[in-house]
Structure formats: structure tokens, C-alpha cells
Design an enzyme around this catalytic site. Structure first.
Site, PDB file in Angstrom:
ATOM      1  N   THR A 222       0.816  -1.215   0.000  1.00  0.00           N
ATOM      2  CA  THR A 222       0.000   0.000   0.000  1.00  0.00           C
ATOM      3  C   THR A 222       0.849   1.264   0.000  1.00  0.00           C
ATOM      4  O   THR A 222       1.971   1.272   0.534  1.00  0.00           O
ATOM      5  CB  THR A 222      -0.912   0.016   1.237  1.00  0.00           C
ATOM      6  OG1 THR A 222      -1.595   1.275   1.313  1.00  0.00           O
ATOM      7  CG2 THR A 222      -0.125  -0.167   2.524  1.00  0.00           C
TER       8      THR A 222
ATOM      9  N   TYR B 178      -2.075   0.410   9.879  1.00  0.00           N
ATOM     10  CA  TYR B 178      -2.282  -0.288   8.611  1.00  0.00           C
ATOM     11  C   TYR B 178      -1.025  -0.210   7.755  1.00  0.00           C
ATOM     12  O   TYR B 178      -0.499  -1.229   7.279  1.00  0.00           O
ATOM     13  CB  TYR B 178      -3.482   0.305   7.874  1.00  0.00           C
ATOM     14  CG  TYR B 178      -3.598  -0.150   6.436  1.00  0.00           C
ATOM     15  CD1 TYR B 178      -3.809  -1.497   6.131  1.00  0.00           C
ATOM     16  CD2 TYR B 178      -3.494   0.760   5.388  1.00  0.00           C
ATOM     17  CE1 TYR B 178      -3.906  -1.925   4.804  1.00  0.00           C
ATOM     18  CE2 TYR B 178      -3.599   0.345   4.065  1.00  0.00           C
ATOM     19  CZ  TYR B 178      -3.801  -1.000   3.785  1.00  0.00           C
ATOM     20  OH  TYR B 178      -3.885  -1.420   2.479  1.00  0.00           O
TER      21      TYR B 178
END
Length: 333
Positions: free
Chosen positions: A120, A144
Site C-alpha cells: 500500500t 495499517y
């Protein structure tokens, strides 16, 4: 594709994973999907693939890899909601980092030579420049992003110690749906802006919340690089080809178009496509959200023959809208 064996797609019953399954199958590859179906849907898995209901952290996965002669893993399974990661960090270090450690142990035990990881742009945190390149500092500002960056570090070390190469693909904002209507974003309570906006356009939501209007951007709202999910899936197939052709090399590549749109620009595009005005609710910033994230995508264009086919915000919105209507028909059936 010259892969002598099958590809295992973890999280292949989910949004991005199901599109990767389609791209692999369309390319003539045999596919095994591993998904615990906590957030995924069995019906989202193309019937040409084999579905194994299992958690990727299950140590018995090594036997599944051997049984199906798996030569490559595409790893999508994990948790992906940034605000939730801030509120419940241990869930993310468990589902993303620790579970991937177990998956890698199974892959090493079974002698799997190729691994593609769903990473990501959140690994960059607040970028030092926009667009952001792969060599720029990685300082995540939420659990995250950190959980994914820790996995990248594990991959690097595993590839150095074992006969495995990998490609970590750092996604920017994934949106849209399969143009043929075979899959799309189906998660209840999804947090993706375009998904939320088309839900509002089809009457599933009363309004769209705009989180933060005071960012240092042209209109004060967050800017993101939106990539069509089918283009992203195609990038995975191209990345696998590269790993097979060059077994001694590993790669970390941004997956984006190199152009950003603000939240308000996205909502304007949805208004144009739907020919209606979606109600907007202005709210405060969410924890862990940077002002702008846009990909420098020169590395992926240089490394792969991949070229975007659906690089148009309104095309992305139209495909997402078509899927939302299809999903409504399915749920009403």
C-alpha cells in the site's frame, strides 16, 4: 505466462483478489483461492478456480500448497481500513503482519519460488514529495501502513535466505469494477470513497461524508490517485511474468496513474456520471489520513509491459456504478 504450476490467491473471494483471479484465469493460468470468507464471498470466486476455505495463518496451508503444485502466491488477505487500524492496531498486526509471517513459513516449507504482495501507499505515511517514488522515505502514520511495511521487510529477508523472489505492489486508491460485470466491491460498510458515492447515488446512503476540508490542497479536501481495479489486476499478472522470467530479482513498485483527484473532484465526477447531485456532509479529518497521495509510476512502467487501459475517472465511476446496480439486483433477488 510460463509458470509451471498453479497460482494461489489468498483473499481471492474479496474485492481486489477476485479481480486478480479473473485476470489470471483469463491469461490461461490455473488458480487456487484460499479465503476464510470472513469478509469475502464464495460467489465472487470464478468457478474456473478452486476455492479452499482456510485462514492463511493455518500451518496446514503448506500441505495445500504441495497438494495443488503451487508455484506462486498472490497475497491479498488482510485488513484494510485505516481508521480501524488506529482504533484496533493489534488486529492489523495480527491479520496483516503475523498472518503473513505464517503464510511465508508455509511457502518456504513448500518451496514456492514466487510471491506477489498486496502492499500500500500507506507505507509512505505523509510523503516528503508528491508524487511519491518507491525510494522515498517510508514512515507510516497509521498501523495499517506499518503492518504492510513490516511485511515488506519480512519478504526482503525471506528472499535473501531462501530461493524465492517477490514483488511488493504498493497500491494507491483502488476503485471501479470488472468491466464485464463479473466482480466488484461488495463489502458491506466499505470505506472506499467511490464505493460510498455510488451507494449514495443508488439510494443506499443518504449522503457522503467528506472527512477534512482544511488540508493543504487546492480545495482543502484530500487528494488521492485512483486506479481501476482491473488495471491493478493486470499489473499483478505482468509482475508474475517478470518474477518467472527473472528469478533472481525482486521488486517494489507503485501501482497508480500518477495523477490525483480531490474528494470533491471525485464527487463531482459521480454527479456527472449519474446526472444527479449527491448530498455531501462536511466533517473533520480522520486519524491517519495524509493530505495527498499520488504515485510516481515511472518504475512500474519501466519494469513491466503493463499500461493502464482504464485511466479515466469517469470510466472508473461508471464501472463502479454498474456493479452497484448489479449488486442491488443480486441482493434483491
Amino acid at each position: 505466462m510460463t509458470l509451471d504450476g498453479k497460482v494461489m490467491v489468498t483473499g481471492g473471494a474479496g474485492y481486489i483478489g477476485s479481480h486478480a483471479v479473473l485476470a489470471l484465469l483469463d491469461a490461461g493460468q490455473e488458480v487456487v483461492v484460499v479465503d476464510n470468507l470472513v469478509t469475502g464471498f464464495a460467489w465472487a470466486v470464478d468457478p474456473r478456480a478452486t476455492l479452499v476455505e482456510m485462514n492463511v495463518a493455518d500451518p496446514r496451508l503448506a500441505d495445500v500448497l504441495r497438494e495443488h503444485d503451487v508455484k506462486a502466491i498472490m497475497h491479498f488477505a488482510g485488513s484494510v481500513v485505516v481508521p480501524e487500524s488506529v482504533a484496533d492496531p493489534l488486529k492489523y498486526y495480527g491479520n496483516n503482519t503475523a498472518a503473513t509471517r505464517s503464510l511465508l513459513a508455509s511457502a518456504v516449507a513448500a518451496g514456492v519460488p514466487h510471491f506477489i504482495f498486496s502492499s500500500t501507499a500507506a507505507t509512505y505515511g505523509t510523503p516528503v514529495r508528491v508524487p511519491v517514488a518507491e525510494g522515498d522515505p517510508t514512515v507510516p502514520i497509521n498501523p495499517y501502513g506499518m503492518s504492510k511495511l513490516m511485511t515488506e521487510a519480512m519478504l526482503r529477508d525471506v528472499a535473501a535466505a531462501h530461493p524465492m523472489n517477490y514483488c511488493a505492489l504498493r497500491y494507491f486508491n483502488v476503485a471501479g469494477a470488472d468491466p464485464e460485470g463479473r466482480s466488484g466491491q461488495s463489502t458491506v460498510g466499505a470505506t472506499h470513497l467511490i464505493k460510498i458515492a455510488v451507494e449514495a447515488a443508488t439510494g443506499k446512503r443518504e449522503a457522503v461524508s467528506v472527512y477534512g476540508t482544511d488540508f493543504d490542497t487546492a480545495d482543502g479536501t484530500g487528494v488521492r490517485d485512483y486506479i481501476h481495479v482491473s488495471d491493478l489486476a493486470a499489473a499483478h499478472v505482468a509482475a508474475l511474468d517478470l518474477l518467472v522470467e527473472r528469478p533472481g530479482e525482486s521488486h517494489t513498485l507503485n501501482c497508480g496513474y500518477g495523477r490525483g483527484f480531490s474528494v470533491l473532484e471525485v464527487l463531482d465526477a459521480v454527479d456527472r456520471v449519474t446526472n444527479r447531485t449527491i448530498a455531501r456532509r462536511m466533517e473533520g479529518r480522520r486519524a491517519g489520513d495524509p493530505a495527498a497521495l499520488v504515485a510516481d509510476n515511472r518504475a512500474i512502467l519501466a519494469a513491466l509491459p503493463w499500461r493502464p487501459a482504464r485511466d479515466d475517472l469517469e470510466v472508473i465511476v461508471r464501472d463502479a456504478l454498474a456493479w452497484e446496480r448489479r449488486l442491488a439486483e443480486r441482493q434483491g433477488a
